[in-house]
Every structure is written in C-alpha cells, then in structure tokens.
Design a protein around this motif. Sequence first.
Motif, PDB file in Angstrom:
ATOM      1  N   ILE A 188    -105.298 -37.229  10.022  1.00 24.09           N
ATOM      2  CA  ILE A 188    -106.565 -37.899   9.768  1.00 24.09           C
ATOM      3  C   ILE A 188    -107.696 -37.010  10.268  1.00 24.09           C
ATOM      4  CG2 ILE A 188    -106.409 -39.222  11.946  1.00 24.09           C
ATOM      5  CD1 ILE A 188    -107.815 -41.545  10.394  1.00 24.09           C
ATOM      6  N   THR A 189    -108.722 -36.860   9.453  1.00 26.75           N
ATOM      7  CA  THR A 189    -109.853 -36.028   9.829  1.00 26.75           C
ATOM      8  C   THR A 189    -110.840 -36.826  10.682  1.00 26.75           C
ATOM      9  OG1 THR A 189    -111.169 -36.633   7.893  1.00 26.75           O
ATOM     10  CG2 THR A 189    -109.607 -34.801   7.641  1.00 26.75           C
ATOM     11  N   HIS A 190    -111.840 -36.131  11.194  1.00 24.68           N
ATOM     12  CA  HIS A 190    -112.840 -36.796  12.024  1.00 24.68           C
ATOM     13  C   HIS A 190    -113.563 -37.904  11.258  1.00 24.68           C
ATOM     14  CE1 HIS A 190    -115.787 -37.185  15.259  1.00 24.68           C
ATOM     15  NE2 HIS A 190    -116.696 -37.262  14.307  1.00 24.68           N
ATOM     16  N   SER A 191    -113.765 -37.686   9.972  1.00 22.16           N
ATOM     17  CA  SER A 191    -114.474 -38.676   9.162  1.00 22.16           C
ATOM     18  C   SER A 191    -113.574 -39.796   8.674  1.00 22.16           C
ATOM     19  CB  SER A 191    -115.116 -37.989   7.954  1.00 22.16           C
ATOM     20  OG  SER A 191    -114.121 -37.396   7.140  1.00 22.16           O
ATOM     21  N   GLY A 192    -112.272 -39.676   8.915  1.00 23.25           N
ATOM     22  CA  GLY A 192    -111.360 -40.759   8.553  1.00 23.25           C
ATOM     23  C   GLY A 192    -110.520 -40.543   7.319  1.00 23.25           C
ATOM     24  N   SER A 193    -110.642 -39.401   6.677  1.00 19.32           N
ATOM     25  CA  SER A 193    -109.767 -39.102   5.541  1.00 19.32           C
ATOM     26  C   SER A 193    -108.352 -38.850   6.051  1.00 19.32           C
ATOM     27  CB  SER A 193    -110.277 -37.879   4.787  1.00 19.32           C
ATOM     28  OG  SER A 193    -111.551 -38.114   4.253  1.00 19.32           O
ATOM     29  N   SER A 194    -107.372 -39.357   5.323  1.00 22.14           N
ATOM     30  CA  SER A 194    -105.993 -39.250   5.796  1.00 22.14           C
ATOM     31  C   SER A 194    -105.048 -38.859   4.664  1.00 22.14           C
ATOM     32  CB  SER A 194    -105.535 -40.566   6.416  1.00 22.14           C
ATOM     33  OG  SER A 194    -105.612 -41.621   5.481  1.00 22.14           O
ATOM     34  N   ASN A 195    -103.896 -38.387   5.057  1.00 23.01           N
ATOM     35  CA  ASN A 195    -102.855 -38.054   4.093  1.00 23.01           C
ATOM     36  C   ASN A 195    -101.502 -38.250   4.772  1.00 23.01           C
ATOM     37  OD1 ASN A 195    -101.704 -37.302   1.703  1.00 23.01           O
ATOM     38  ND2 ASN A 195    -102.761 -35.339   1.548  1.00 23.01           N
ATOM     39  N   TYR A 196    -100.467 -38.444   3.947  1.00 20.90           N
ATOM     40  CA  TYR A 196     -99.153 -38.808   4.456  1.00 20.90           C
ATOM     41  C   TYR A 196     -98.047 -38.017   3.773  1.00 20.90           C
ATOM     42  CZ  TYR A 196    -101.716 -42.885   6.095  1.00 20.90           C
ATOM     43  OH  TYR A 196    -102.621 -43.708   6.709  1.00 20.90           O
ATOM     44  N   ALA A 197     -96.946 -37.842   4.495  1.00 17.99           N
ATOM     45  CA  ALA A 197     -95.742 -37.324   3.868  1.00 17.99           C
ATOM     46  C   ALA A 197     -95.241 -38.356   2.861  1.00 17.99           C
ATOM     47  CB  ALA A 197     -94.669 -37.069   4.929  1.00 17.99           C
ATOM     48  N   ASP A 198     -94.639 -37.872   1.781  1.00 19.04           N
ATOM     49  CA  ASP A 198     -94.154 -38.782   0.751  1.00 19.04           C
ATOM     50  C   ASP A 198     -93.169 -39.805   1.311  1.00 19.04           C
ATOM     51  OD1 ASP A 198     -94.044 -36.291  -1.941  1.00 19.04           O
ATOM     52  OD2 ASP A 198     -95.678 -37.550  -1.180  1.00 19.04           O
ATOM     53  N   SER A 199     -92.398 -39.406   2.296  1.00 18.12           N
ATOM     54  CA  SER A 199     -91.351 -40.279   2.844  1.00 18.12           C
ATOM     55  C   SER A 199     -91.901 -41.493   3.581  1.00 18.12           C
ATOM     56  CB  SER A 199     -90.443 -39.481   3.774  1.00 18.12           C
ATOM     57  OG  SER A 199     -91.191 -38.886   4.813  1.00 18.12           O
ATOM     58  N   VAL A 200     -93.182 -41.466   3.963  1.00 21.42           N
ATOM     59  CA  VAL A 200     -93.751 -42.578   4.729  1.00 21.42           C
ATOM     60  C   VAL A 200     -94.899 -43.273   4.017  1.00 21.42           C
ATOM     61  CG1 VAL A 200     -93.074 -41.405   6.854  1.00 21.42           C
ATOM     62  CG2 VAL A 200     -95.447 -41.246   6.052  1.00 21.42           C
ATOM     63  N   LYS A 201     -95.304 -42.766   2.862  1.00 18.87           N
ATOM     64  CA  LYS A 201     -96.426 -43.368   2.129  1.00 18.87           C
ATOM     65  C   LYS A 201     -96.148 -44.829   1.825  1.00 18.87           C
ATOM     66  CE  LYS A 201     -98.547 -39.404  -0.159  1.00 18.87           C
ATOM     67  NZ  LYS A 201     -98.703 -38.649  -1.419  1.00 18.87           N
ATOM     68  N   GLY A 202     -97.155 -45.658   2.078  1.00 18.94           N
ATOM     69  CA  GLY A 202     -97.021 -47.087   1.828  1.00 18.94           C
ATOM     70  C   GLY A 202     -96.391 -47.861   2.974  1.00 18.94           C
ATOM     71  N   ARG A 203     -95.845 -47.145   3.954  1.00 13.18           N
ATOM     72  CA  ARG A 203     -95.212 -47.811   5.108  1.00 13.18           C
ATOM     73  C   ARG A 203     -95.932 -47.505   6.419  1.00 13.18           C
ATOM     74  NH1 ARG A 203     -90.256 -46.388   6.633  1.00 13.18           N
ATOM     75  NH2 ARG A 203     -90.404 -44.238   5.863  1.00 13.18           N
ATOM     76  N   PHE A 204     -96.458 -46.297   6.554  1.00 11.65           N
ATOM     77  CA  PHE A 204     -97.137 -45.878   7.784  1.00 11.65           C
ATOM     78  C   PHE A 204     -98.638 -45.797   7.526  1.00 11.65           C
ATOM     79  CE2 PHE A 204     -93.495 -43.215   9.875  1.00 11.65           C
ATOM     80  CZ  PHE A 204     -92.635 -44.291   9.709  1.00 11.65           C
ATOM     81  N   THR A 205     -99.416 -46.090   8.578  1.00 13.50           N
ATOM     82  CA  THR A 205    -100.863 -45.963   8.508  1.00 13.50           C
ATOM     83  C   THR A 205    -101.368 -45.249   9.755  1.00 13.50           C
ATOM     84  OG1 THR A 205    -101.040 -48.035   7.259  1.00 13.50           O
ATOM     85  CG2 THR A 205    -103.046 -47.189   8.293  1.00 13.50           C
ATOM     86  N   ILE A 206    -102.116 -44.178   9.538  1.00 16.03           N
ATOM     87  CA  ILE A 206    -102.728 -43.450  10.650  1.00 16.03           C
ATOM     88  C   ILE A 206    -104.175 -43.889  10.768  1.00 16.03           C
ATOM     89  CG2 ILE A 206    -103.405 -41.457   9.231  1.00 16.03           C
ATOM     90  CD1 ILE A 206    -102.722 -39.667  11.666  1.00 16.03           C
ATOM     91  N   SER A 207    -104.643 -44.024  12.003  1.00 17.11           N
ATOM     92  CA  SER A 207    -106.036 -44.386  12.243  1.00 17.11           C
ATOM     93  C   SER A 207    -106.480 -43.741  13.546  1.00 17.11           C
ATOM     94  CB  SER A 207    -106.200 -45.914  12.307  1.00 17.11           C
ATOM     95  OG  SER A 207    -105.435 -46.464  13.368  1.00 17.11           O
ATOM     96  N   ARG A 208    -107.771 -43.770  13.803  1.00 10.62           N
ATOM     97  CA  ARG A 208    -108.292 -43.173  15.025  1.00 10.62           C
ATOM     98  C   ARG A 208    -109.491 -43.945  15.516  1.00 10.62           C
ATOM     99  NH1 ARG A 208    -109.950 -37.175  13.605  1.00 10.62           N
ATOM    100  NH2 ARG A 208    -111.162 -37.256  15.545  1.00 10.62           N
ATOM    101  N   ASP A 209    -109.684 -43.861  16.828  1.00  6.27           N
ATOM    102  CA  ASP A 209    -110.862 -44.423  17.485  1.00  6.27           C
ATOM    103  C   ASP A 209    -111.542 -43.256  18.176  1.00  6.27           C
ATOM    104  OD1 ASP A 209    -112.720 -45.583  19.210  1.00  6.27           O
ATOM    105  OD2 ASP A 209    -111.502 -47.376  19.501  1.00  6.27           O
ATOM    106  N   ASN A 210    -112.601 -42.758  17.582  1.00  2.00           N
ATOM    107  CA  ASN A 210    -113.263 -41.572  18.131  1.00  2.00           C
ATOM    108  C   ASN A 210    -113.885 -41.854  19.492  1.00  2.00           C
ATOM    109  OD1 ASN A 210    -112.595 -39.899  15.947  1.00  2.00           O
ATOM    110  ND2 ASN A 210    -114.386 -40.567  14.784  1.00  2.00           N
ATOM    111  N   ASN A 211    -114.306 -43.069  19.741  1.00  2.76           N
ATOM    112  CA  ASN A 211    -114.900 -43.404  21.039  1.00  2.76           C
ATOM    113  C   ASN A 211    -113.862 -43.350  22.155  1.00  2.76           C
ATOM    114  OD1 ASN A 211    -117.488 -43.812  20.023  1.00  2.76           O
ATOM    115  ND2 ASN A 211    -117.032 -45.939  19.486  1.00  2.76           N
ATOM    116  N   LYS A 212    -112.609 -43.594  21.797  1.00  3.91           N
ATOM    117  CA  LYS A 212    -111.523 -43.590  22.784  1.00  3.91           C
ATOM    118  C   LYS A 212    -110.681 -42.318  22.722  1.00  3.91           C
ATOM    119  CE  LYS A 212    -111.029 -48.620  22.884  1.00  3.91           C
ATOM    120  NZ  LYS A 212    -110.100 -49.771  22.681  1.00  3.91           N
ATOM    121  N   SER A 213    -111.031 -41.393  21.833  1.00  7.16           N
ATOM    122  CA  SER A 213    -110.260 -40.149  21.661  1.00  7.16           C
ATOM    123  C   SER A 213    -108.781 -40.460  21.429  1.00  7.16           C
ATOM    124  CB  SER A 213    -110.420 -39.242  22.884  1.00  7.16           C
ATOM    125  OG  SER A 213    -111.764 -38.887  23.075  1.00  7.16           O
TER     126      SER A 213
END
Length: 120
Positions: free
Chosen positions: A51-76
């Motif tokens: 996941i980039t700083h702006s929130g764009s994300s990408n996934y391996a094909d094996s986990v697409k639709g099952r895993f979600t990456i996210s971030r909290d920039n205030n909490k690093s």
Amino acid sequence: QVQLVESGGGLVQPGGSLRLSCTASGSIFGINIMRWYRQVPGDQRELVAFITHSGSSNYADSVKGRFTISRDNNKSTVYLQMNSLRPEDTAVYYCNVNVRLDWYRADDYWGQGTQVTVSS
C-alpha cells in the motif's frame, strides 16, 4: 534507529480470519510504501500486498478478494486483514516499510515476523 513491531498472528481454522498489525517507531521523518510478505520454510519470501502513502494497494493473485491491506499514517501502522483463510496461507508473515529518514534518505526495514497457521 527504526523499529517495526508486528502482532496478530496465531492458529486459526480454515475459513477463519486474522488481522496482522505492524507499527513503526523511532527516527521516522515519514513513511512511503508499506508491504506484507510471507515465507514458508524452504521457499522464497513472497510479496502478499503493498500500500502506498496515498492508499493505493495491490495484492498477490493468491490472496485477492480475501486479504485487505490498510494503513494508519498517524499511527505509522500497517494492517493486513485476512479472511477466508486456507491451509496454504500458513507461513511466517513479515512487514516491510520504506521509511524516510530525512529529506534525502530512505531505507527499508523489516518486522520480526509473525507465524500464521491455518489448520483444523
């Protein structure tokens, strides 16, 4: 010095869910891209998601639709929500964070790894 601390791994039954967390601390000017990898003994480390700083994300094909990456920039902090887990998701999961140390320098840091085991 920059430290990454991971948490959230464990044992779960097939079809279950886990949420991994990775928090960066120390001499951090800023954080760029954040990634999750996983590794099974004897295999190469595999990129699971990023996941980039702006929130764009990408996934391996094996986990697409099952895993979600996210971030909290205030909490690093970067998260990996893992749903519909399968036995083949069993691995040690590592976070990797590109940290800006000042206006001119950046470097990659790794978490200590957390074991995820999917088994009945």
